[in-house]
Design an enzyme around this catalytic site. Sequence first.
Site, PDB file in Angstrom:
ATOM      1  N   GLU A 230     -34.648  94.598  78.139  1.00  0.00           N
ATOM      2  CA  GLU A 230     -34.156  93.082  79.482  1.00  0.00           C
ATOM      3  C   GLU A 230     -34.658  92.916  80.501  1.00  0.00           C
ATOM      4  OE1 GLU A 230     -29.481  93.317  76.835  1.00  0.00           O
ATOM      5  OE2 GLU A 230     -31.655  93.508  74.681  1.00  0.00           O
TER       6      GLU A 230
ATOM      7  N   HIS B  35     -29.420  87.929  74.277  1.00  0.00           N
ATOM      8  CA  HIS B  35     -28.113  89.005  74.747  1.00  0.00           C
ATOM      9  C   HIS B  35     -27.137  88.692  75.621  1.00  0.00           C
ATOM     10  CE1 HIS B  35     -27.230  93.470  74.996  1.00  0.00           C
ATOM     11  NE2 HIS B  35     -26.000  93.264  74.179  1.00  0.00           N
TER      12      HIS B  35
ATOM     13  N   ARG C 138     -27.802  96.554  69.148  1.00  0.00           N
ATOM     14  CA  ARG C 138     -29.184  97.723  70.503  1.00  0.00           C
ATOM     15  C   ARG C 138     -30.314  97.324  70.658  1.00  0.00           C
ATOM     16  NH1 ARG C 138     -25.052  96.585  73.077  1.00  0.00           N
ATOM     17  NH2 ARG C 138     -23.311  97.572  74.411  1.00  0.00           N
TER      18      ARG C 138
END
Length: 357
Positions: free
Chosen positions: A278, A297, A249
């Site tokens: 993000e 990601h 994370r």
Amino acid sequence: MAHIFRIGISSDFKVDAAGQIPPVLAQLIDPLPNVEYSYYEQTGTDEQGPYLTAGDIADYDALLVLNSRITAATFAGLDRLSVIARWGVGYDKIDVPACTANDVVLAITVDAVRRPVAEAVITLLLALAKCLPAKDKVVRTGRWELRGAAPAVGLRGKVLGSIGLGNIGSEVFRLAAPFGFGRLLAADPYADAAHAAELGVELVDVETVFRESDFVTINAFLSEDTHHMVNAAQLARMKPTAYLINTSRGPLVNQNDLVAALEAGHLAGAGLDVFEEEPLPADHPLTRMENVILSPHSLAWTDDLYRDNGMGACESILSVFQGNAPKYPVNRDVLDRSGFQARLAQNQARWAAAIPS
């Protein structure tokens, strides 16, 4: 008891995992009588952004969620929901104590992510060690005379460290075994000593991992305690020849501190699949650093992860529909609560009525 068992599916699956859920539903859910599913939107908004309201999900017995944010307000007035199945293992957007207080079990897909995320870690490790972006650039620009300007790093005898020795951290060490690392280090207050010994891993403190590792990989959950656990103080301990890898994370790492450390030469580079914000802004300093490898990601988004996440989440829902606990509950303390047990018993009776043995 006669009403249909209804499953709510977060609508972001249609965008962020397009086409991945329907085949699983067709295999596991469609053949069952008295089971329906539909997609929901989250309509709530507060200072932290969108969240799921009670009105969004009032008619569901189970939820299959991707990125939905679930707060205490989500459960206001609900008396039907019994399981939230997260497609993945991260649950920092879900208020776990609120789930427990409202007799709802939160289940994650541990088996599905173990190998794909560990493979992502190893991918970044190898790409950094072999200076892959720089060598790719040499070919693309026709500057072959520069091919020796970025010498690769051998792995034999090097030190691999992990912050976390859980499901994914353990798999990283298993995959790394053939490369001949000299030492394997892990910092994890919950790690089992026997398990670590079986993997050949030394359990040490966080400071030792950063100080002695040539590659530091972050394999921890995000919580209030772990937020910005990788900061200026820890980065300053790293060897100037060492690399940082984060696939967990983004907020586990203080991104501003990481940029400063890279600019100051406190470490050789970084491989990042996750970020504090993000999408990462296109003009962010990290995008201009040639010793940093960036991925949106999604480095672990493989065919088997898509399949197994969907299967695992739906299997969790069906377990609860059958009156059983899911395989990987996050809030285990909810399992013994009388309210949750009552919902399990009701589900079991409805399953037996719908699908006679």
